[in-house]
Design a protein around this motif. Structure first.
Motif, PDB file in Angstrom:
ATOM      1  N   ASN A  66      -3.121  -0.215   9.194  1.00  0.00           N
ATOM      2  CA  ASN A  66      -3.171   1.561   9.654  1.00  0.00           C
ATOM      3  C   ASN A  66      -2.503   2.293   8.589  1.00  0.00           C
ATOM      4  OD1 ASN A  66      -4.282   1.288  12.422  1.00  0.00           O
ATOM      5  ND2 ASN A  66      -2.754  -0.147  12.636  1.00  0.00           N
ATOM      6  N   PHE A  67      -2.667   2.993   8.350  1.00  0.00           N
ATOM      7  CA  PHE A  67      -1.349   4.366   7.102  1.00  0.00           C
ATOM      8  C   PHE A  67      -1.526   5.327   7.806  1.00  0.00           C
ATOM      9  CE2 PHE A  67      -4.765   1.651   3.949  1.00  0.00           C
ATOM     10  CZ  PHE A  67      -3.714   1.097   3.768  1.00  0.00           C
ATOM     11  N   GLU A  68      -0.319   5.345   7.115  1.00  0.00           N
ATOM     12  CA  GLU A  68       0.264   6.724   7.719  1.00  0.00           C
ATOM     13  C   GLU A  68       0.443   7.684   6.291  1.00  0.00           C
ATOM     14  OE1 GLU A  68       4.740   8.067   8.957  1.00  0.00           O
ATOM     15  OE2 GLU A  68       3.676   7.619  10.632  1.00  0.00           O
ATOM     16  N   VAL A  69      -0.601   8.615   6.706  1.00  0.00           N
ATOM     17  CA  VAL A  69      -0.773   8.822   5.303  1.00  0.00           C
ATOM     18  C   VAL A  69      -0.182  10.780   5.135  1.00  0.00           C
ATOM     19  CG1 VAL A  69      -2.085  10.164   3.524  1.00  0.00           C
ATOM     20  CG2 VAL A  69      -3.205   7.996   4.559  1.00  0.00           C
ATOM     21  N   LYS A  70       0.758  11.018   4.482  1.00  0.00           N
ATOM     22  CA  LYS A  70       2.195  11.716   4.706  1.00  0.00           C
ATOM     23  C   LYS A  70       1.153  13.064   3.345  1.00  0.00           C
ATOM     24  CE  LYS A  70       6.109  13.981   4.783  1.00  0.00           C
ATOM     25  NZ  LYS A  70       7.515  14.027   5.051  1.00  0.00           N
ATOM     26  N   ASP A  71       0.356  13.860   3.005  1.00  0.00           N
ATOM     27  CA  ASP A  71       0.197  15.053   1.876  1.00  0.00           C
ATOM     28  C   ASP A  71      -0.407  13.042   0.968  1.00  0.00           C
ATOM     29  OD1 ASP A  71       1.852  16.746   2.110  1.00  0.00           O
ATOM     30  OD2 ASP A  71       4.024  15.479   1.669  1.00  0.00           O
ATOM     31  N   GLY A  72      -1.103  13.558   1.300  1.00  0.00           N
ATOM     32  CA  GLY A  72      -2.363  12.541   0.608  1.00  0.00           C
ATOM     33  C   GLY A  72      -1.745  11.209  -0.464  1.00  0.00           C
ATOM     34  N   THR A  73      -0.849  10.637   0.478  1.00  0.00           N
ATOM     35  CA  THR A  73      -0.132   9.291   0.356  1.00  0.00           C
ATOM     36  C   THR A  73       0.099   8.230   1.022  1.00  0.00           C
ATOM     37  OG1 THR A  73       0.854  10.263  -2.342  1.00  0.00           O
ATOM     38  CG2 THR A  73       2.047   8.249  -1.454  1.00  0.00           C
ATOM     39  N   VAL A  74       0.003   7.642   1.384  1.00  0.00           N
ATOM     40  CA  VAL A  74       0.290   6.460   2.093  1.00  0.00           C
ATOM     41  C   VAL A  74       1.971   6.549   2.283  1.00  0.00           C
ATOM     42  CG1 VAL A  74       0.769   4.205   3.484  1.00  0.00           C
ATOM     43  CG2 VAL A  74      -1.797   4.912   1.888  1.00  0.00           C
ATOM     44  N   ALA A  75       2.674   6.837   2.981  1.00  0.00           N
ATOM     45  CA  ALA A  75       3.741   6.636   3.599  1.00  0.00           C
ATOM     46  C   ALA A  75       4.352   5.322   4.967  1.00  0.00           C
ATOM     47  CB  ALA A  75       4.378   8.088   4.607  1.00  0.00           C
ATOM     48  N   ARG A  76       3.082   4.468   5.429  1.00  0.00           N
ATOM     49  CA  ARG A  76       4.109   3.061   6.154  1.00  0.00           C
ATOM     50  C   ARG A  76       2.921   2.726   5.916  1.00  0.00           C
ATOM     51  NH1 ARG A  76       4.738   4.041  11.928  1.00  0.00           N
ATOM     52  NH2 ARG A  76       5.020   2.002  12.844  1.00  0.00           N
ATOM     53  N   ALA A  77       2.375   1.759   6.404  1.00  0.00           N
ATOM     54  CA  ALA A  77       1.460   0.728   6.749  1.00  0.00           C
ATOM     55  C   ALA A  77       2.221  -0.557   7.669  1.00  0.00           C
ATOM     56  CB  ALA A  77       0.751   0.148   5.362  1.00  0.00           C
ATOM     57  N   TRP A  78       1.313  -0.866   8.259  1.00  0.00           N
ATOM     58  CA  TRP A  78       1.598  -2.002   9.248  1.00  0.00           C
ATOM     59  C   TRP A  78      -0.069  -2.693   9.792  1.00  0.00           C
ATOM     60  CZ3 TRP A  78       1.352   2.722  10.726  1.00  0.00           C
ATOM     61  CH2 TRP A  78       0.532   3.762  11.975  1.00  0.00           C
ATOM     62  N   LYS A  79      -0.313  -3.482  10.486  1.00  0.00           N
ATOM     63  CA  LYS A  79      -1.206  -4.330  10.562  1.00  0.00           C
ATOM     64  C   LYS A  79      -1.719  -4.196  11.761  1.00  0.00           C
ATOM     65  CE  LYS A  79      -0.711  -8.699   7.789  1.00  0.00           C
ATOM     66  NZ  LYS A  79      -0.284 -10.132   8.373  1.00  0.00           N
TER      67      LYS A  79
ATOM     68  N   TYR B 219       0.746  -1.563  -0.079  1.00  0.00           N
ATOM     69  CA  TYR B 219      -0.037  -0.360   0.219  1.00  0.00           C
ATOM     70  C   TYR B 219       0.910   1.279  -0.361  1.00  0.00           C
ATOM     71  CZ  TYR B 219      -3.952  -3.134   0.948  1.00  0.00           C
ATOM     72  OH  TYR B 219      -4.486  -4.426   1.423  1.00  0.00           O
ATOM     73  N   VAL B 220       2.040   1.017   0.437  1.00  0.00           N
ATOM     74  CA  VAL B 220       2.823   1.824   0.673  1.00  0.00           C
ATOM     75  C   VAL B 220       2.954   3.176  -0.899  1.00  0.00           C
ATOM     76  CG1 VAL B 220       5.318   3.454   1.302  1.00  0.00           C
ATOM     77  CG2 VAL B 220       4.165   1.611   2.521  1.00  0.00           C
ATOM     78  N   GLY B 221       3.120   4.480  -1.136  1.00  0.00           N
ATOM     79  CA  GLY B 221       2.800   5.025  -2.854  1.00  0.00           C
ATOM     80  C   GLY B 221       1.361   5.186  -2.346  1.00  0.00           C
ATOM     81  N   LEU B 222       0.582   4.902  -2.975  1.00  0.00           N
ATOM     82  CA  LEU B 222      -0.423   4.416  -2.885  1.00  0.00           C
ATOM     83  C   LEU B 222      -1.397   5.823  -2.282  1.00  0.00           C
ATOM     84  CD1 LEU B 222      -2.341   0.745  -3.087  1.00  0.00           C
ATOM     85  CD2 LEU B 222      -0.741   2.372  -4.930  1.00  0.00           C
ATOM     86  N   GLY B 223      -2.072   6.402  -3.296  1.00  0.00           N
ATOM     87  CA  GLY B 223      -2.927   7.506  -3.135  1.00  0.00           C
ATOM     88  C   GLY B 223      -3.789   7.035  -1.355  1.00  0.00           C
ATOM     89  N   ALA B 224      -3.918   7.621  -0.390  1.00  0.00           N
ATOM     90  CA  ALA B 224      -4.667   7.454   0.530  1.00  0.00           C
ATOM     91  C   ALA B 224      -6.142   6.577   0.060  1.00  0.00           C
ATOM     92  CB  ALA B 224      -5.334   8.283   1.286  1.00  0.00           C
TER      93      ALA B 224
END
Length: 71
Positions: free
Chosen positions: A57-70, A18-23
């Motif tokens: 969980n997604f950490e979203v920076k500037d509308g993009t997923v920067a980090r994802a974890w269960k 999911y990292v790099g995708l739009g939220a």
């Protein structure tokens, strides 16, 4: 005695995909893949640390997923 509840099944899915995708796209894709809860958070958000089966969980920076974890 009451039976112990069975937690929801967790999809066999790699959060790194999911990292790099739009939220919005990442949230839609995660739900399609079977995640029961999807949580988008800003960088540095204060969150509880309990592990929840079926939550992504997604950490979203500037509308993009920067980090994802269960959990």
């Amino acid at each position: 005695m009451a039976p112990i509840p069975t937690p929801p099944a967790e999809p066999q899915d790699n959060p790194n995909t999911y990292v790099g995708l739009g939220a919005p796209e990442a949230e839609r894709l995660a739900r399609e893949r079977g995640w029961s809860t999807v949580r988008s958070l800003p960088p540095g958000a204060i969150i509880t640390m309990e592990y929840r089966e079926g939550r992504l969980n997604f950490e979203v920076k500037d509308g993009t997923v920067a980090r994802a974890w269960k959990g």
